[in-house]
Design a protein around this motif. Structure first.
Motif, PDB file in Angstrom:
ATOM      1  N   ALA A  97      -8.755 -38.432 -78.309  1.00 43.19           N
ATOM      2  CA  ALA A  97     -10.182 -38.222 -78.056  1.00 43.19           C
ATOM      3  C   ALA A  97     -10.699 -39.379 -77.215  1.00 43.19           C
ATOM      4  O   ALA A  97     -10.435 -40.551 -77.526  1.00 43.19           O
ATOM      5  N   LEU A  98     -11.400 -39.039 -76.154  1.00 44.70           N
ATOM      6  CA  LEU A  98     -12.096 -40.041 -75.363  1.00 44.70           C
ATOM      7  C   LEU A  98     -13.516 -40.127 -75.904  1.00 44.70           C
ATOM      8  O   LEU A  98     -14.355 -39.276 -75.613  1.00 44.70           O
ATOM      9  N   GLU A  99     -13.769 -41.129 -76.731  1.00 44.57           N
ATOM     10  CA  GLU A  99     -15.098 -41.305 -77.314  1.00 44.57           C
ATOM     11  C   GLU A  99     -15.995 -42.011 -76.311  1.00 44.57           C
ATOM     12  O   GLU A  99     -15.588 -42.990 -75.667  1.00 44.57           O
ATOM     13  N   ILE A 100     -17.225 -41.512 -76.186  1.00 42.67           N
ATOM     14  CA  ILE A 100     -18.138 -41.994 -75.161  1.00 42.67           C
ATOM     15  C   ILE A 100     -19.417 -42.493 -75.816  1.00 42.67           C
ATOM     16  O   ILE A 100     -20.037 -41.787 -76.611  1.00 42.67           O
ATOM     17  N   ALA A 101     -19.804 -43.716 -75.489  1.00 36.42           N
ATOM     18  CA  ALA A 101     -21.018 -44.327 -76.039  1.00 36.42           C
ATOM     19  C   ALA A 101     -22.018 -44.588 -74.920  1.00 36.42           C
ATOM     20  O   ALA A 101     -21.663 -44.623 -73.734  1.00 36.42           O
ATOM     21  N   ASP A 102     -23.281 -44.759 -75.280  1.00 40.32           N
ATOM     22  CA  ASP A 102     -24.280 -45.095 -74.274  1.00 40.32           C
ATOM     23  C   ASP A 102     -24.348 -46.614 -74.086  1.00 40.32           C
ATOM     24  O   ASP A 102     -23.595 -47.374 -74.702  1.00 40.32           O
ATOM     25  N   ASP A 103     -25.262 -47.056 -73.231  1.00 38.20           N
ATOM     26  CA  ASP A 103     -25.356 -48.480 -72.920  1.00 38.20           C
ATOM     27  C   ASP A 103     -25.813 -49.311 -74.102  1.00 38.20           C
ATOM     28  O   ASP A 103     -25.672 -50.537 -74.088  1.00 38.20           O
ATOM     29  N   ARG A 104     -26.368 -48.662 -75.115  1.00 38.64           N
ATOM     30  CA  ARG A 104     -26.800 -49.369 -76.319  1.00 38.64           C
ATOM     31  C   ARG A 104     -25.688 -49.435 -77.368  1.00 38.64           C
ATOM     32  O   ARG A 104     -25.898 -49.943 -78.468  1.00 38.64           O
ATOM     33  N   GLY A 105     -24.516 -48.862 -77.029  1.00 46.56           N
ATOM     34  CA  GLY A 105     -23.407 -48.845 -77.972  1.00 46.56           C
ATOM     35  C   GLY A 105     -23.468 -47.719 -78.973  1.00 46.56           C
ATOM     36  O   GLY A 105     -22.647 -47.659 -79.893  1.00 46.56           O
ATOM     37  N   GLU A 106     -24.426 -46.782 -78.814  1.00 46.14           N
ATOM     38  CA  GLU A 106     -24.562 -45.661 -79.732  1.00 46.14           C
ATOM     39  C   GLU A 106     -23.615 -44.534 -79.329  1.00 46.14           C
ATOM     40  O   GLU A 106     -23.527 -44.182 -78.147  1.00 46.14           O
ATOM     41  N   PRO A 107     -22.891 -43.921 -80.293  1.00 44.41           N
ATOM     42  CA  PRO A 107     -22.005 -42.807 -79.961  1.00 44.41           C
ATOM     43  C   PRO A 107     -22.793 -41.664 -79.325  1.00 44.41           C
ATOM     44  O   PRO A 107     -23.851 -41.274 -79.817  1.00 44.41           O
ATOM     45  N   LEU A 108     -22.253 -41.124 -78.224  1.00 44.48           N
ATOM     46  CA  LEU A 108     -22.925 -40.045 -77.508  1.00 44.48           C
ATOM     47  C   LEU A 108     -22.148 -38.732 -77.621  1.00 44.48           C
ATOM     48  O   LEU A 108     -22.693 -37.714 -78.049  1.00 44.48           O
ATOM     49  N   THR A 109     -20.873 -38.737 -77.262  1.00 47.20           N
ATOM     50  CA  THR A 109     -20.065 -37.518 -77.292  1.00 47.20           C
ATOM     51  C   THR A 109     -18.600 -37.909 -77.222  1.00 47.20           C
ATOM     52  O   THR A 109     -18.261 -39.096 -77.231  1.00 47.20           O
ATOM     53  N   ASP A 110     -17.717 -36.928 -77.152  1.00 47.31           N
ATOM     54  CA  ASP A 110     -16.304 -37.207 -76.906  1.00 47.31           C
ATOM     55  C   ASP A 110     -15.679 -36.028 -76.183  1.00 47.31           C
ATOM     56  O   ASP A 110     -16.281 -34.954 -76.071  1.00 47.31           O
ATOM     57  N   ARG A 111     -14.477 -36.230 -75.662  1.00 48.14           N
ATOM     58  CA  ARG A 111     -13.720 -35.185 -74.998  1.00 48.14           C
ATOM     59  C   ARG A 111     -12.274 -35.273 -75.456  1.00 48.14           C
ATOM     60  O   ARG A 111     -11.685 -36.348 -75.464  1.00 48.14           O
ATOM     61  N   LEU A 112     -11.717 -34.128 -75.861  1.00 48.23           N
ATOM     62  CA  LEU A 112     -10.330 -34.071 -76.309  1.00 48.23           C
ATOM     63  C   LEU A 112      -9.401 -33.870 -75.125  1.00 48.23           C
ATOM     64  O   LEU A 112      -9.747 -33.171 -74.159  1.00 48.23           O
ATOM     65  N   LEU A 113      -8.227 -34.452 -75.192  1.00 47.00           N
ATOM     66  CA  LEU A 113      -7.222 -34.253 -74.171  1.00 47.00           C
ATOM     67  C   LEU A 113      -5.834 -34.482 -74.756  1.00 47.00           C
ATOM     68  O   LEU A 113      -5.681 -35.127 -75.802  1.00 47.00           O
ATOM     69  N   TRP A 114      -4.849 -33.888 -74.090  1.00 43.37           N
ATOM     70  CA  TRP A 114      -3.459 -34.165 -74.416  1.00 43.37           C
ATOM     71  C   TRP A 114      -3.047 -35.319 -73.516  1.00 43.37           C
ATOM     72  O   TRP A 114      -2.900 -35.147 -72.307  1.00 43.37           O
ATOM     73  N   ALA A 115      -2.903 -36.497 -74.080  1.00 43.91           N
ATOM     74  CA  ALA A 115      -2.760 -37.725 -73.292  1.00 43.91           C
ATOM     75  C   ALA A 115      -1.292 -38.023 -73.019  1.00 43.91           C
ATOM     76  O   ALA A 115      -0.511 -38.258 -73.935  1.00 43.91           O
ATOM     77  N   ARG A 116      -0.959 -38.008 -71.747  1.00 46.70           N
ATOM     78  CA  ARG A 116       0.381 -38.370 -71.300  1.00 46.70           C
ATOM     79  C   ARG A 116       0.231 -39.394 -70.177  1.00 46.70           C
ATOM     80  O   ARG A 116      -0.464 -39.143 -69.195  1.00 46.70           O
ATOM     81  N   VAL A 117       0.836 -40.554 -70.331  1.00 48.58           N
ATOM     82  CA  VAL A 117       0.699 -41.612 -69.328  1.00 48.58           C
ATOM     83  C   VAL A 117       1.443 -41.209 -68.063  1.00 48.58           C
ATOM     84  O   VAL A 117       2.652 -40.948 -68.091  1.00 48.58           O
ATOM     85  N   GLY A 118       0.708 -41.148 -66.950  1.00 46.10           N
ATOM     86  CA  GLY A 118       1.340 -40.884 -65.664  1.00 46.10           C
ATOM     87  C   GLY A 118       1.764 -42.162 -64.977  1.00 46.10           C
ATOM     88  O   GLY A 118       2.860 -42.257 -64.420  1.00 46.10           O
ATOM     89  N   SER A 119       0.881 -43.160 -65.029  1.00 53.43           N
ATOM     90  CA  SER A 119       1.180 -44.456 -64.428  1.00 53.43           C
ATOM     91  C   SER A 119       0.179 -45.478 -64.943  1.00 53.43           C
ATOM     92  O   SER A 119      -0.848 -45.124 -65.535  1.00 53.43           O
ATOM     93  N   TRP A 120       0.483 -46.733 -64.719  1.00 46.72           N
ATOM     94  CA  TRP A 120      -0.473 -47.790 -65.009  1.00 46.72           C
ATOM     95  C   TRP A 120      -0.223 -48.948 -64.051  1.00 46.72           C
ATOM     96  O   TRP A 120       0.865 -49.109 -63.513  1.00 46.72           O
ATOM     97  N   ARG A 121      -1.258 -49.722 -63.835  1.00 52.64           N
ATOM     98  CA  ARG A 121      -1.173 -50.855 -62.913  1.00 52.64           C
ATOM     99  C   ARG A 121      -2.227 -51.871 -63.297  1.00 52.64           C
ATOM    100  O   ARG A 121      -3.179 -51.550 -64.026  1.00 52.64           O
ATOM    101  N   ARG A 122      -2.068 -53.063 -62.818  1.00 56.66           N
ATOM    102  CA  ARG A 122      -3.087 -54.086 -63.060  1.00 56.66           C
ATOM    103  C   ARG A 122      -4.376 -53.680 -62.360  1.00 56.66           C
ATOM    104  O   ARG A 122      -4.367 -53.147 -61.259  1.00 56.66           O
ATOM    105  N   SER A 123      -5.489 -53.949 -62.997  1.00 60.87           N
ATOM    106  CA  SER A 123      -6.773 -53.480 -62.499  1.00 60.87           C
ATOM    107  C   SER A 123      -7.470 -54.516 -61.631  1.00 60.87           C
ATOM    108  O   SER A 123      -7.448 -55.717 -61.958  1.00 60.87           O
ATOM    109  N   PRO A 124      -8.116 -54.070 -60.566  1.00 63.29           N
ATOM    110  CA  PRO A 124      -8.929 -54.994 -59.782  1.00 63.29           C
ATOM    111  C   PRO A 124     -10.184 -55.451 -60.504  1.00 63.29           C
ATOM    112  O   PRO A 124     -10.878 -56.358 -60.046  1.00 63.29           O
TER     113      PRO A 124
END
Length: 364
Positions: A170-197
């Protein structure tokens, strides 16, 4: 070295997105930005031959468009968030697109059908063709600037196919105040990862988005408004059209499932501003704000309203409700259509439910 976030919840109040394994609630990581959340859902297409219009059908058609077969023994089926480019040039056919993953035409039926949007009849056709959308790979979801948990860090370092299969999340999503807003379900499979800019201690994680339905682009401004937090004044939604009011109501409903509302004492007096109840989502948005203030929820359909009236959503029976500008709702919502095209008086149904559950309604 991959940075780590520990599963103590300390990051959740400071980030917008939290990726959680659903079966056991394990934390995969937190981040402030996600790419791929917004897009265009997979839409089916209908070509309606011998189209006889009763209303203009072009552009956005309706949140719920029902196709009612001429054979009364067959059930109608639903096309959600329907759109149309209009008639095909030089033909008598109308093209209609929408989301019909859950309900489609009766098996093998391609005969005459009538169409309505819940408010009015749109027209009829003598036959139709249903064109399934092309099979597409699930959209990728990129979690930018992610701080992974120890569990995710170990999976990435191991790097095997099995380790990178994070399964249902579940991708849990909060607002800028840190309050829970919603979520989205997904079947999570890592495709790739890299260091972030975004920082030397962060990574960008790309996931296959199986099960994830993108949030439509038209709803993005609604979501961005809610990212700033729940509205502080009532009626923020009144200038929206029906399509966007539905998107607003979806977030109101989903946010309500994640928070506790203080019940008013029995005998409380509520006041409903009925000036903008010109469609179904407007009715429930106005009711929600009457009971629970700006951004408040008190049902999104008749069954949900019944649930709210049983307690736990800001209401304790008995109570009083002053419904101002009642005529607006009566004029717009007392002559609706059921899925099979029968007449329906939604306002009478709502009044019956309210009074049956202890609300003394005064119409003004």
């Amino acid at each position: 070295m991959i940075p780590t976030v520990h599963e103590n919840g300390s990051h959740r109040s400071r980030t917008r997105y939290t990726l959680v394994e659903t079966e056991h609630g394990h934390l995969w990581g937190v981040c402030a930005e996600v790419a791929g959340l917004f897009g265009e859902p997979r839409r089916g297409t209908y070509e309606l031959f011998g189209w006889v219009p009763r209303a203009e059908v072009r552009g956005w058609v309706g949140t719920r468009v029902w196709l009612v077969p001429e054979d009364s023994a067959l059930d109608p089926w639903l096309l959600e968030d329907a759109e149309s480019p209009g008639r095909q040039l030089g033909t008598d056919a109308l093209v209609l697109t929408g989301l019909d993953d859950y309900e489609g035409p009766p098996e093998g039926y391609r005969g005459p059908a009538r169409l309505h949007d819940g408010y009015r009849w749109l027209g009829s056709c003598r036959e139709f063709t249903r064109i399934l959308p092309a099979v597409q790979s699930p959209p990728a979801l990129v979690l930018r600037g992610l701080v992974p948990s120890e569990r995710l860090r170990a999976a990435l370092l191991k790097g095997t196919r099995k380790a990178l299969e994070l399964r249902e999340a579940a991708l849990e999503i909060a607002d800028d105040r840190g309050e829970p807003l919603t979520d989205r379900l997904l079947w999570a499979r890592v495709g790739s990862w890299r260091r972030s800019p975004y920082g030397t201690d962060l990574i960008d994680l790309e996931l296959d988005g199986g099960f994830l339905t993108p949030v439509p682009a038209y709803a993005r401004p609604i979501w961005e408004r809610w990212f700033a937090g729940s509205p502080d004044t009532p009626g923020t939604w009144v200038g929206l059209d029906t399509r966007r009011r539905e998107a607003w109501l979806d977030l109101v409903r989903e946010r309500a499932c994640r928070r506790t509302v203080r019940n008013r004492p029995a005998g409380h007096a509520f006041e409903l501003d009925g000036r903008y109840i010109t469609d179904v989502p407007g009715l429930y948005l106005a009711l929600g704000e009457a009971v629970n203030g700006p951004g408040g929820y008190f049902g999104g359909c008749l069954d949900a309203l019944l649930d709210c009236l049983r307690g736990g959503f800001g209401y304790t029976a008995p109570a009083n409700l002053l419904w101002r500008d009642f005529a607006t709702a009566r004029d717009h919502l007392s002559r609706l259509l059921t899925p099979d095209g029968q007449s329906r008086d939604l306002i009478a149904e709502v009044l019956d439910v309210l009074t049956d559950k202890g609300v003394n309604v005064t119409l003004a």
